[in-house]
Scaffold this active site. Structure first.
Site, PDB file in Angstrom:
ATOM      1  N   VAL A  86     -19.966  13.461 -15.293  1.00 49.59           N
ATOM      2  CA  VAL A  86     -19.942  14.222 -16.535  1.00 49.59           C
ATOM      3  C   VAL A  86     -20.787  13.575 -17.633  1.00 49.59           C
ATOM      4  O   VAL A  86     -21.449  14.268 -18.417  1.00 49.59           O
ATOM      5  CB  VAL A  86     -18.484  14.424 -17.017  1.00 49.59           C
ATOM      6  CG1 VAL A  86     -17.807  13.092 -17.311  1.00 49.59           C
ATOM      7  CG2 VAL A  86     -18.434  15.333 -18.232  1.00 49.59           C
TER       8      VAL A  86
ATOM      9  N   CYS B 117     -27.980  -3.583 -11.350  1.00 45.34           N
ATOM     10  CA  CYS B 117     -28.476  -2.226 -11.149  1.00 45.34           C
ATOM     11  C   CYS B 117     -29.198  -1.726 -12.397  1.00 45.34           C
ATOM     12  O   CYS B 117     -30.267  -1.125 -12.308  1.00 45.34           O
ATOM     13  CB  CYS B 117     -27.317  -1.290 -10.793  1.00 45.34           C
ATOM     14  SG  CYS B 117     -27.843   0.393 -10.410  1.00 45.34           S
TER      15      CYS B 117
ATOM     16  N   CYS C 260     -19.734   0.647  -6.598  1.00 47.03           N
ATOM     17  CA  CYS C 260     -20.180   1.912  -6.025  1.00 47.03           C
ATOM     18  C   CYS C 260     -20.521   1.815  -4.549  1.00 47.03           C
ATOM     19  O   CYS C 260     -20.319   2.774  -3.796  1.00 47.03           O
ATOM     20  CB  CYS C 260     -21.367   2.457  -6.815  1.00 47.03           C
ATOM     21  SG  CYS C 260     -22.913   1.535  -6.613  1.00 47.03           S
TER      22      CYS C 260
END
EC number: 2.8.1.13
Length: 374
Positions: free
Chosen positions: A11, A101, A193
């Site tokens: 989102v 990252c 992740c």
């Protein structure tokens, strides 16, 4: 401006892209494929970059009416983030892969390709604020991600945009629903992740293998054996393989890790107190290292772990002396320096923790306070 919106399928990045469109920018959406074999579905709020996420990002781009592409960064992600993560744990460190990252993928590899293709900036859904090139905490303190963005240098910040940092998360979800974005109620991603199971120890064990060693107390007495230092981090209390608490009945914590000998040292919570921090690979968000000691607030974890401090540049690194002790500070973590002002906490710089000082390092007193003129 012509901007590239990094769309994770969540989102926050969807609303960030939408706000960039509203601002009149020419926006192109891109989803980063970071796994050579992405899963079909996420496990609740765990994992990301799955086929489901790519589909969610594409549908959001369709609603916004912007072009959308998927770029393969799997090899680069494995080398710069996953392999770095595994190597750090094997060396007895506790890294934060989100920092790597951001530093190596989203604002280096991705931004470099974007600039080569004629884009002016990269838009992401990170919760942080950029005002006149100054990186600040987000309005929503619970979602603030300035800590994991503190590895960005002045040049990278100059080509970054964080449109949602001035808004609380509940309002972002409301806005997404108002815009007809199907990801409005999608769960936030948690944990690491690339470890969707959430079992970091099992992941590391499969990568590193068994490297037996000993768990010892402060006197060097052997208490237990273990299968590898990668299963431990400074401040850890559970999963130590010990039959119970110390002789005095107090819980024991990991206080030291020696990857060369495979030794894990345990002690009391008092043994965890850190008064000084040394860090390497210093990054100053202004592009210029401070000339002398500076008053600041030091943070050593993404959420929490803060203390007032005095810091200064030392060669390519930095040195921090804390006014109050911090616990659970490990090599490989980042120390991020903030300076509060009337507009909110601004990020001064960061470094990768390489050394800490405990009880033998005296807290800052009046004599050293006089040296901190900035």
């Amino acid at each position: 401006m012509r901007v590239l919106a990094a769309m994770s399928g969540g989102v926050d990045s969807a609303v960030a892209a939408a706000r960039a469109v509203d601002a009149g920018h020419e926006v192109v959406g891109v989803h980063l494929a970071l796994s050579a074999s992405p899963g079909t579905l996420r496990t609740g709020s765990r994992g990301c970059c799955s086929k489901e996420d790519a589909g969610d990002a594409r549908r959001a781009a369709d609603v916004l009416g912007i072009p959308f592409y998927v770029w393969d960064f799997a090899d680069r992600f494995k080398e710069d983030v996953i392999d770095d993560f595994v190597a750090a744990y094997a060396a007895g460190e506790t890294p934060n892969p989100c920092l790597r990252c951001n530093e190596k993928i989203k604002f280096s590899a991705l931004a470099d390709r974007a600039l080569a293709l004629g884009f002016d900036a990269v838009v992401t859904g990170h919760y942080a604020r950029l005002e006149d090139g100054v990186l600040r905490r987000a309005v929503d303190a619970d979602k603030d991600q300035s800590y994991v963005l503190a590895v960005l240098n002045a040049q990278q910040l100059a080509r970054a945009m964080f449109p949602v940092g001035d808004t609380p998360k509940p309002r972002i979800r409301e806005e997404a629903a108002e815009r007809g974005l199907a990801v409005a109620n999608k769960p936030d991603s948690h944990d690491i992740c690339f470890i969707p199971s959430g079992d970091t120890q099992a992941f590391l064990g499969a990568k590193i293998g068994i490297r037996p060693g000993a768990v010892v107390d402060a006197d060097g007495t052997k208490l237990a054996e273990h299968e590898g230092v990668h299963g431990f981090t400074i401040g850890q209390r559970k999963g130590l393989g010990l039959p119970g608490p110390a002789a005095d009945g107090k819980p024991r914590y990991v206080t030291g890790i020696d990857p060369d000998s495979g030794t894990v040292r345990v002690g009391s919570v008092e043994d965890l107190h850190v008064w000084t921090i040394g860090a390497e690979r210093a990054i100053w968000t202004s592009g210029v290292a401070p000339d002398g000691p500076i008053e600041c607030v030091a943070q050593v974890r993404a959420h929490g772990g803060t203390a007032p401090a005095i810091a200064e540049a030392v060669g390519d690194g930095l040195s921090v002396r804390l006014r109050e002790p911090l616990t659970g500070v490990a090599r490989g973590q980042a120390v991020v320096l903030y300076r509060p002002d009337e507009l909110g906490d601004m990020v001064i710089g960061s470094g990768t923790i390489s050394a800490t000082g405990g009880a033998g390092s005296a807290p800052i007193g009046s004599q050293t306070e006089a040296a901190a003129t900035r």
